[in-house]
Design an enzyme around this catalytic site. Structure first.
Site, PDB file in Angstrom:
ATOM      1  N   ASP A  32       6.373  -3.970   1.513  1.00 34.36           N
ATOM      2  CA  ASP A  32       7.735  -4.494   1.338  1.00 34.36           C
ATOM      3  C   ASP A  32       7.944  -5.642   2.319  1.00 34.36           C
ATOM      4  O   ASP A  32       7.837  -5.449   3.530  1.00 34.36           O
ATOM      5  CB  ASP A  32       8.728  -3.365   1.622  1.00 34.36           C
ATOM      6  CG  ASP A  32      10.171  -3.844   1.721  1.00 34.36           C
ATOM      7  OD1 ASP A  32      10.452  -4.980   1.288  1.00 34.36           O
ATOM      8  OD2 ASP A  32      11.006  -3.068   2.238  1.00 34.36           O
ATOM      9  N   SER A  48      17.729  -0.092   2.506  1.00 36.48           N
ATOM     10  CA  SER A  48      17.929  -1.526   2.650  1.00 36.48           C
ATOM     11  C   SER A  48      19.177  -1.782   3.507  1.00 36.48           C
ATOM     12  O   SER A  48      19.266  -1.223   4.599  1.00 36.48           O
ATOM     13  CB  SER A  48      18.019  -2.148   1.251  1.00 36.48           C
ATOM     14  OG  SER A  48      17.600  -3.478   1.291  1.00 36.48           O
ATOM     15  N   HIS A  95       9.738  -1.384  -1.258  1.00 37.20           N
ATOM     16  CA  HIS A  95      11.119  -1.300  -0.769  1.00 37.20           C
ATOM     17  C   HIS A  95      11.819  -0.010  -1.225  1.00 37.20           C
ATOM     18  O   HIS A  95      12.010   0.208  -2.425  1.00 37.20           O
ATOM     19  CB  HIS A  95      11.865  -2.527  -1.294  1.00 37.20           C
ATOM     20  CG  HIS A  95      13.125  -2.856  -0.554  1.00 37.20           C
ATOM     21  ND1 HIS A  95      13.151  -3.147   0.790  1.00 37.20           N
ATOM     22  CD2 HIS A  95      14.412  -2.972  -0.969  1.00 37.20           C
ATOM     23  CE1 HIS A  95      14.393  -3.429   1.159  1.00 37.20           C
ATOM     24  NE2 HIS A  95      15.170  -3.323   0.119  1.00 37.20           N
TER      25      HIS A  95
END
Lengths: 504, 504
Positions: A437, A198, A462
């Site tokens: 995601d 991320s 994710h």
């Protein structure tokens, strides 16, 4: 396991806070891990006992890009080393480095199993670096408990201190700290692979691009490096949330889609907000229909983002919505979805407690990490809520007194025409994404060159590849991780071959 | 021609000041151009009349890497555009950008003929960017004349302001400003080639490495990017000076080598300094033998560094030394060399007037651009004068109150094991060097990959390829420039071919 539970606590309580920067500034959570992971206990990942983890602190430079006397101040930056599997400096055994993101580093360690899972076969040292200002690495918190929420609140309130809180400084920290670690270990020839998920994934890819002399390669999982400026359409995120729900159940998608007007309708009748509060078992009375809608939106976003096997939260929610017993009422159905996702409880909190992460990321999102996420499309499952830069800027100015720099990320890190820019420049980056995601809409989904590669999992969510492996992992997830390992092996083998030829 | 003469004046007067940071901190001048160029008037370069040059100012961010309120301050950064030959944005015609270094940008324009010489055949726009703090781009000088020496003195005396005066901020300026210029010209697809010499050459190569999404390629002329930390032996610089003189005349080399002891001897006898003052026609009395030796050392260093055809200063000096009429005295011979180099004058100034460049670079050399140049070797033409980091640090602390960061350049920009780091990373950089240039000892002299190339001229001197072309240019120099043009053409042709394929 102490790490993991502490960590989960932090993310559970912060998940929903993050979205409240302003009504026109939707910033879904960037953490690699689903807050709902607390319900999943069947991890089979290598257990990392505290015995193998050693915590260190480095006197880090406060300001790498300035030479005022105060720039020379230092702060204690935390890092944690696991040397259980390391083959040693003499053998030039590799160093895998997890680049901490917007949370305490000890929190991530328990849940991110990929590194300890693969380190043994590489005989790799595993190092975890904490991002400045988070966890115990808060320059402002040295007089008290740096990891407290109070310390974070104070640093972000302090106009001077929070100025140092940004990604370029964090990358420079990592560069200086990794140089220090290699020197301490006499491991100048040990190749470094940086890994992150991320926001941490963005940092990993940027680190490889900015400091190629320190990191040989980067695994950037679910890194939405293209969700800046106008590169990615603002609808990207929520159109994938919509798609995920449609795929889970067309009927469920229609129910959710219709629910917003129904909430507005009920909210507008006399005593309507009380009815909604009762229907949704909120712990405190709802004050506006927006509050409830925002809460639901974030549940759907979270379910889509962390739509991981074996439970697949979008399916969980949709099964509950579609199958709600005798519930002809749309709102009852939607509430059944909430219960399925959040678990049965006496009441539901629409807003959550603040955390280091929520406070810290709000500042980052208001300074340089400005990701324009909005909803304009009428095919979306959601009501329209376009991203309005002016409102975001006003809100940030109002909150912090300084304007965000929405174009700086693309100036410093690039992003526009990324294939053109990097096809003949750079190497050794894996951009891994799960296509379910919503953040994958801002990710790199096509190979850029022979060595800057996109690894995609159609059903992935994710940062799934970074998480603890489980018995229940589907074949495609096992394959995704194997592919990543194979690519990293290739980088390392090329490196060891060229070392004697190219080292001067 | 107004530019050129203004510029020359500046460099002539500053050449010798720069070395006085401390006796143990030798920093020969990094300017691309020989101060003695004033004697050479046969330039045949395309005349750039002022009509084709347009000056602009950009409100540049003071601090790119911080978000304090004061970081948002802006300053006027000067840039100059020559659009005489540009093919235009629609044709995606290229943009050649000269990255300003440690001096006023208008000064460089007249002497650096390569860009205007080659721009017509590329239909290129030529842009000159001024480095922050130099010329009219001094953040501190907005209330008076920013280009004055007083403004520079004040900014470097100001602890806060001078903090912003460093290379990373300068590169970020260039990134932001080039993005602005491309936007203004709607020239998003016009490839940018950055060009610089000496310190500016370092900036050019670093800019390509840090901002590949903005610059397609870099021509880094005489850029000693490896003269940091312990990468290059400290003797590198003066061993090439020695070699140059030896090649000019073995006899001359021996005379110079013996002269230092002779100076010391005369200085130590009664009235010795007065004798030396008289012998060397100094404008003011010599106070120590060091003063005279430092002056001579810098003459030899300058002669070697700017050892350009057709006059070849080392040869000039050696012919005078070897041929001095009836001069059996070593010192008379050495003085004949001074006269040959400096021209006949009523007297000689051992120290020169300060300039923007001398004041500014002294700060840069005391903060991050710490180049460890010293003399330890006994085969050198000079007396031993080893680089002593501790003395340099003490001197800088004493002068500015802050410690230099001698390891930061290699942390941020790399340098160690550069072939290993960049062989499979990065592309499109020319490192051009003249091997008679003492700074070539810290340059990249071997190809790093197929597209990171070393272009060498055995008889070349400092930044010679960037200078105005002349009728008298030897064949090898013409060829060196042609090779550079050929390489840049290759980059551009690859770029135009890949543009439709890779642009999304």
């Amino acid at each position: 396991m102490g790490f993991a539970s502490q960590w989960l606590l932090i993310f559970v309580v912060t998940f929903f806070t993050i979205t409240t920067v302003s009504s026109s500034h939707k910033i879904p959570r960037l953490s690699p891990v689903d807050p709902r992971l607390r319900y999943q206990t069947n991890a089979v990942t290598t257990t990392v006992s505290n015995d193998h983890l050693k915590t260190f602190f480095y006197n880090q430079t406060l300001d790498h890009f300035n030479y005022k006397p105060e720039s020379y101040a230092t702060f204690r930056q935390r890092y944690i080393i696991n040397s259980k599997w390391w083959g040693g400096a003499k053998k030039k055994a590799p160093i895998f480095v997890y680049l901490g993101a917007e949370g305490p580093i000890d929190g991530d360690i328990g849940a991110l199993g990929l590194l300890p899972d693969i380190a043994p076969r590489f005989k790799a040292l595993v190092v975890y670096l904490e991002h400045r200002f988070y966890g115990e690495s808060n320059p402002f918190g040295s007089n008290g408990d740096p990891s407290s929420i109070k310390a974070m609140e104070e640093s972000v309130r302090n106009k001077t201190i929070r100025g140092y809180f940004n990604s370029a400084q964090a990358l420079a920290d990592y560069a200086e700290l990794l140089s220090h670690i290699r020197k301490e270990l006499c491991a100048h020839d040990s190749p470094v692979i940086v890994v992150g998920g991320s926001y941490g994934g963005m940092l990993a890819s940027w680190f490889r691009l900015k400091y190629p002399h320190i990191a040989l390669g980067a695994l950037a999982s679910s890194a939405p490096i293209l969700y800046f400026d106008t590169i990615t359409p603002q609808d990207g995120y929520y159109s994938i949330v919509t798609k995920d729900f449609k795929e889970a159940s067309e009927k469920c998608y229609h129910t959710i889609r219709k629910s917003w007007d129904e909430i507005d309708r009920v909210a507008s009748i006399p005593n309507g907000l009380a009815i909604l509060s009762q229907k949704f078992k909120t712990c405190s009375p709802i004050r506006t229909s927006f509050e409830l809608k925002d809460y639901l939106e974030m549940i759907y976003a979270g379910a889509a983002q962390y739509n991981a096997p074996p439970t697949y939260p979008t399916t969980q929610i949709c099964q509950a919505i579609d199958g709600a017993n005798n519930a002809t009422n749309i709102l009852d159905r939607v509430f059944a979805g909430v219960v399925a996702y959040q678990g049965d409880g006496p009441c539901y909190n629409l807003t959550s407690r603040v955390s280091q992460t929520s406070i810290g990321w709000r500042w980052q999102a208001c300074s340089e990490m400005v990701m324009p996420i909005g909803i304009t499309s009428n095919i979306s499952m959601f009501q329209s809520e376009p991203y309005e830069e002016k409102l975001v800027i006003d809100d940030c100015v109002n909150r912090y007194g300084v304007r965000p720099r929405p174009h700086w990320a693309t100036t410093y890190y690039g992003g526009y025409d990324i294939r053109l820019a990097l096809n003949k420049f750079g190497s050794n980056i894996i951009f891994s994404n799960g296509l379910r995601d919503p953040y994958s809409s801002g990710g790199v989904l096509e190979d850029i060159s022979d060595t800057i590669l996109a690894v995609k999992a159609t059903n992935g969510s994710h940062c799934l590849d970074l998480l603890n492996s489980r018995e229940s992992d589907p074949e495609w997830l096992v394959e995704q991780r194997n592919e990543e390992v194979k690519i990293i092996k290739r980088w390392l083998s090329k490196y060891y071959k060229s070392l004697p030829l190219l080292k001067q």
